[in-house]
Enzyme design. Structure first.
Site, PDB file in Angstrom:
ATOM      1  N   ASP A 338     -23.909  39.170 -77.864  1.00 21.86           N
ATOM      2  CA  ASP A 338     -24.606  38.303 -78.807  1.00 21.86           C
ATOM      3  C   ASP A 338     -24.004  38.391 -80.203  1.00 21.86           C
ATOM      4  O   ASP A 338     -23.549  39.449 -80.642  1.00 21.86           O
ATOM      5  CB  ASP A 338     -26.083  38.707 -78.860  1.00 21.86           C
ATOM      6  CG  ASP A 338     -26.907  37.828 -79.770  1.00 21.86           C
ATOM      7  OD1 ASP A 338     -26.997  36.616 -79.492  1.00 21.86           O
ATOM      8  OD2 ASP A 338     -27.447  38.344 -80.767  1.00 21.86           O
ATOM      9  N   GLU A 391     -20.617  35.196 -77.472  1.00 20.97           N
ATOM     10  CA  GLU A 391     -21.304  34.125 -78.189  1.00 20.97           C
ATOM     11  C   GLU A 391     -20.682  34.081 -79.577  1.00 20.97           C
ATOM     12  O   GLU A 391     -21.061  34.840 -80.462  1.00 20.97           O
ATOM     13  CB  GLU A 391     -22.804  34.379 -78.269  1.00 20.97           C
ATOM     14  CG  GLU A 391     -23.565  33.181 -78.798  1.00 20.97           C
ATOM     15  CD  GLU A 391     -24.528  33.499 -79.924  1.00 20.97           C
ATOM     16  OE1 GLU A 391     -25.130  32.563 -80.463  1.00 20.97           O
ATOM     17  OE2 GLU A 391     -24.668  34.677 -80.280  1.00 20.97           O
TER      18      GLU A 391
END
Length: 677
Positions: A338, A391
C-alpha cells in the site's frame, strides 16, 4: 532486574534459578543488526518452549533505549517489574526472558521504563502472533505451528498460476463487510448483524469466487488494527491476523480452504506508515524507535500517522520479516504493498518547508527506495512463486522491473492512470465523449512500461465518490449498459484485472465498511439488471480464463494492436488481442454511445468468418439484444490498416468480442465479395 547479559551467556531465570539458553545466537544478533534476519519472528515475540523438561514461554523484545523491561500479564497481576527481562545484547538492545508454566492463551504486554524522561509505558508485542479483540490491546501467546495444511497441490502449481502470462482476475474483499450473518436475540425481539468468522468466510467466499470465475482474492489488511474505520490500513499488529473474525488457526484454515478450491490469496500490506496509538509501535521505548524522529520525515500529517524509519536496519528487518511471515507461515500468495508513492517521495503531501531533501538535494526518499528493493529481493529469494504488487500512482520508472536493472523489483504495479482516465471518461454524458477520446487511448502509450494491474478498487467507491453504478450517466438502462461496456473494455485491455466487491452486481450505495453488501439486490423482486450484470462479469472471467490471447502476451507489446483508435466521432475503439497462436486472436469493439451502428465496417487481420464470442448488449445481460447472430465473412477490402474487413452491427453502449471461425480462411467467392463493394 538481572545483570545485563552478553552474547553467548545463559540468563538465569529470576524466579527459579534455571539457566535458560537464549533463542538468539551471535549470528542471529549479527543478522538482525544488519537488517537481514529473514526468520526474525522465530526469535522475537513470545514462543512456547521447553527447557530442561520445564515448559514455558520465551519472550524477546527490541528496546535499545530502555532502562528496564518486564513482562506483565494476567499471570502476575499486570505488575511492573514482577517478571523482569534481561538485556541480551547491550548495543542492539535485545531483551529476553523465559517464564516457566506459561503457555498458549496467556495475555501479556511489555512494561518498558525508558532511560529518558522517566518514561514508562505498557506496549503490545510488535512481534506478537495474536492480539485481543479491540478495544482490548494485550498480546496473546500463540503457537501457530500446530495447524496441519492441506494445500500442497496449490503450492506446487502456484508459480505457474501467477506468471506474467497467466490470467489473473482479482476480487478485492473487505472481510468485515462482504457479507454479514443476521442473528436474533434469544428473546426473539431484536435483530442484528455480525461478522462472519474466518471459517464461515472460507466456505461462503470460496464458493462465490469460484462461481464468479475470479482467480484470486485480495484482502484489505487483516494485520491487527484498533480502528474499524481505518479498514485495516493503520495496523498495530504486523504479525497478528485480526481477532475480529477468529483466532490465527481459523485464518490458516481460511487460506488453506481457498487454496484447496484453486483460489489465490493476495494480502494488502502496509509498510508505509503506522498509527500513533500509545499501546503499539509509536515512541516505543521512550524514543522514536520505529519512526523517524524528525517530523519532517516521520509524520504523515494528512493521515495522522508515523512513517517507518527506513534508515534503521532493525526497522527494515521488522518489516521484511513481517512480509515473509505472511508468505511463509500463512501461505499467502502475494502482497499488495500500500501507498508506495508516499514512500518514494520526501515531499509527499507536504508543503514547502515541511520536508527535508535527501543528501543530493532531491525529493526522492533514498532509504525507502533501498528498503523496497531489499523487500522484493527477499520475497523472491525466500519464497519463490509469490508476487508483490505496488499501489503506486506516480511516474516513478521501473517499479515492476528487476532490481539488477535499477528497478524496484515488484511483480506488478497498479495502473492508477488508466483507472482515473477511464472513470473520468465513463462519467461523461456520451454526447461529450467524442471530445475526450484520448482518455480511452492514452493508456496504450505506456501500457508496456510496467507490468500492470487494472484496478477498480475500494478507494473509488467511498468518500462521496459514489458506487461504480452511480458513476455511470443516463437512465437506469443506460447506467447498466455503460458499466457492462466499461467492464468489457477493461477485460480486453492489457493488464491483470481487479474489481472491488459489489462492483460485480452494481451496488447502488457507496461501500460502507460497517455493513454488509446489498445482496438483496440479487433476489426477486429486485431489478433483474443486478443479477444480469453479475452474469456478465462471470462470463467475462470465463472468457478471460479460456482465451490465451487475453493473458499469454499480456505484458508484451506483441499481444495488442489497435484496429482503430481514431473514431472519436462515433466514440468507438477497436483492437486486437493476440497469443503466440494465430488462431487465438480476438477482436474487441467498444461503442461508448447509445447509438446503434448498422453496417459498421471493421478491419480484420485475417480472411475468414468471424463470430461473436461475447456481446454486452445480449438480452441475458439486460441489454437490448442487438447482436450479430450470423457469421460475418471478410472481404478483401483494405480498411483501418488491415488487409480484410467485415461489416457488423455495433449495439448501443456495448463491447463486442469477435473471433475467427477455425477453418474459414478461404472465403474468395465472388457473390460474397460483391456485398462489400
Amino acid at each position: 532486574m538481572g545483570v545485563p547479559q552478553q552474547p553467548g551467556s545463559k540468563p538465569e531465570h529470576a524466579l527459579t534459578g534455571l539457566e535458560v539458553p537464549s533463542l538468539f545466537s551471535d549470528f542471529d544478533l549479527y543478522l538482525f543488526g544488519q537488517g537481514k534476519h529473514y526468520h526474525i519472528y522465530e526469535k522475537f515475540g513470545a514462543h512456547p518452549r521447553e527447557v530442561e523438561g520445564i515448559t514455558g514461554v520465551n519472550f524477546a523484545v527490541w528496546a535499545p533505549n530502555a532502562a528496564a523491561v518486564s513482562v506483565i500479564g494476567d499471570f502476575n497481576g499486570w505488575q511492573h517489574g514482577a517478571t523482569p527481562m534481561q538485556l541480551r545484547h547491550k548495543e542492539l538492545g535485545v531483551w529476553e526472558c523465559f517464564i516457566p508454566g506459561l503457555g498458549p492463551g496467556t495475555l501479556y504486554k511489555y512494561a518498558i521504563h525508558s532511560r529518558f524522561n522517566n518514561y514508562a509505558v505498557e506496549k503490545t508485542d510488535p512481534y506478537g502472533f495474536a492480539e485481543e479483540l479491540r478495544p482490548q490491546t494485550a498480546s496473546i501467546v500463540t503457537d501457530i505451528q500446530h495447524y496441519r495444511w492441506h494445500d500442497e497441490q496449490w503450492l506446487q502449481q502456484r508459480a505457474q498460476q501467477q506468471r506474467l502470462s497467466s490470467p489473473i482476475s482479482i476480487y478485492e474483499v473487505h472481510l468485515g463487510s462482504w457479507r454479514h450473518i443476521p442473528e436474533r436475540h434469544k428473546e426473539g425481539a431484536v435483530e442484528e448483524d455480525r461478522f462472519m468468522t474466518y471459517r464461515e468466510l472460507a466456505h461462503a467466499l470460496a464458493t462465490y469466487v469460484k462461481e464468479m470465475g475470479f482467480t484470486h482474492i485480495e484482502l484489505l489488511p487483516i494485520t491487527e488494527y484498533p480502528y474499524d474505520g481505518s479498514w485495516g490500513y493503520q495496523a498495530t499488529g504486523y504479525y497478528a491476523p485480526t481477532s475480529r473474525f477468529g483466532p490465527p488457526e481459523d485464518f490458516q484454515y481460511f487460506i488453506d480452504y481457498m487454496h484447496q478450491q484453486g483460489i489465490g490469496i493476495l494480502l494488502d500490506w502496509v509498510p508505509s506508515h503506522f498509527p500513533k496509538d500509545g499501546h503499539a509501535l509509536s515512541y516505543f521505548d521512550g524514543t522514536h524507535l520505529y519512526e523517524y524522529s524528525d517530523p519532517r520525515k516521520g509524520e504523515h500529517k494528512g493521515w495522522g500517522t508515523y512513517v517507518f524509519d527506513y534508515g534503521r536496519s532493525e526497522v527494515c528487518n521488522f518489516l521484511i520479516g513481517s512480509a515473509l511471515f505472511w508468505l511463509r507461515e500463512y501461505h499467502i500468495d502475494g502482497l499488495r504493498v500500500d501507498a508506495v508513492a508516499s514512500m518514494l517521495y520526501l515531499d509527499y503531501m507536504r508543503d514547502s518547508g515541511e520536508w527535508v531533501s535527501n543528501q543530493y538535494g532531491g525529493r526522492e526518499h533514498l532509504e525507502a527506495v533501498a528498503f523496497l528493493r531489499q523487500l522484493n529481493e527477499a520475497v523472491y529469494g525466500q519464497v519463490p512463486g509469490t508476487i508483490t504488487v505496488a499501489e503506486e500512482s506516480s511516474a516513478w520508472p521501473l517499479v515492476s522491473r528487476p532490481t539488477y536493472v535499477g528497478g524496484l523489483g515488484f511483480t506488478f504495479k497498479w495502473n492508477m492512470g488508466w483507472m482515473h482516465d477511464m472513470l473520468e471518461y465513463m462519467h461523461l454524458d456520451p454526447i461529450h465523449r467524442r471530445y475526450h477520446h484520448n482518455n480511452i487511448t492514452f493508456s496504450l502509450m505506456y501500457a508496456y512500461s510496467e507490468n500492470f494491474v487494472l484496478p477498480l478498487s475500494h478507494d473509488e467507491v467511498v468518500h462521496l465518490k459514489g458506487s461504480m453504478l452511480t458513476k455511470m450517466p443516463g437512465d437506469l438502462w443506460q447506467r447498466f449498459a455503460n458499466l457492462r461496456a466499461f467492464y468489457g473494455y477493461m477485460w480486453g485491455h492489457p493488464g491483470k484485472k481487479l474489481l472491488f466487491m459489489g462492483g460485480e452486481f452494481g451496488q447502488w450505495q457507496e461501500w460502507n465498511y460497517a455493513q454488509s453488501l446489498d445482496w438483496h439486490l440479487l433476489a426477486p423482486p429486485s431489478d433483474p439488471h443486478h443479477a444480469q450484470l453479475q452474469d456478465f462479469v462471470r462470463d467475462l472471467n470465463r472468457l478471460y480464463r479460456q482465451e490465451p490471447a487475453l493473458s499469454m502476451l499480456d505484458c508484451e507489446p506483441e499481444g495488442f494492436s489497435w484496429i482503430d483508435c481514431h473514431d472519436s466521432d462515433n466514440s468507438v475503439v477497436s483492437f486486437i488481442r493476440r497469443s503466440q497462436q494465430t488462431a487465438d486472436t480476438l477482436i474487441f469493439i467498444c461503442n461508448f454511445t447509445p447509438v446503434p451502428r448498422h453496417g459498421y465496417r471493421l478491419g480484420v487481420p485475417f480472411p475468414g468468418e468471424y463470430y461473436e464470442l461475447l456481446n454486452s448488449d445480449d438480452i441475458r445481460y439486460g441489454g437490448s439484444g442487438l447482436r450479430n447472430n450470423q457469421p460475418m465473412p471478410s472481404g478483401p477490402i483494405y480498411w483501418q490498416s488491415c488487409p480484410h474487413s467485415i461489416l457488423l452491427t455495433l449495439p448501443p453502449l456495448a463491447t463486442v468480442v469477435l473471433k475467427k471461425r477455425p477453418g474459414s480462411d478461404i472465403i474468395g467467392l465472388e457473390e460474397e465479395n460483391l456485398s462489400y463493394e
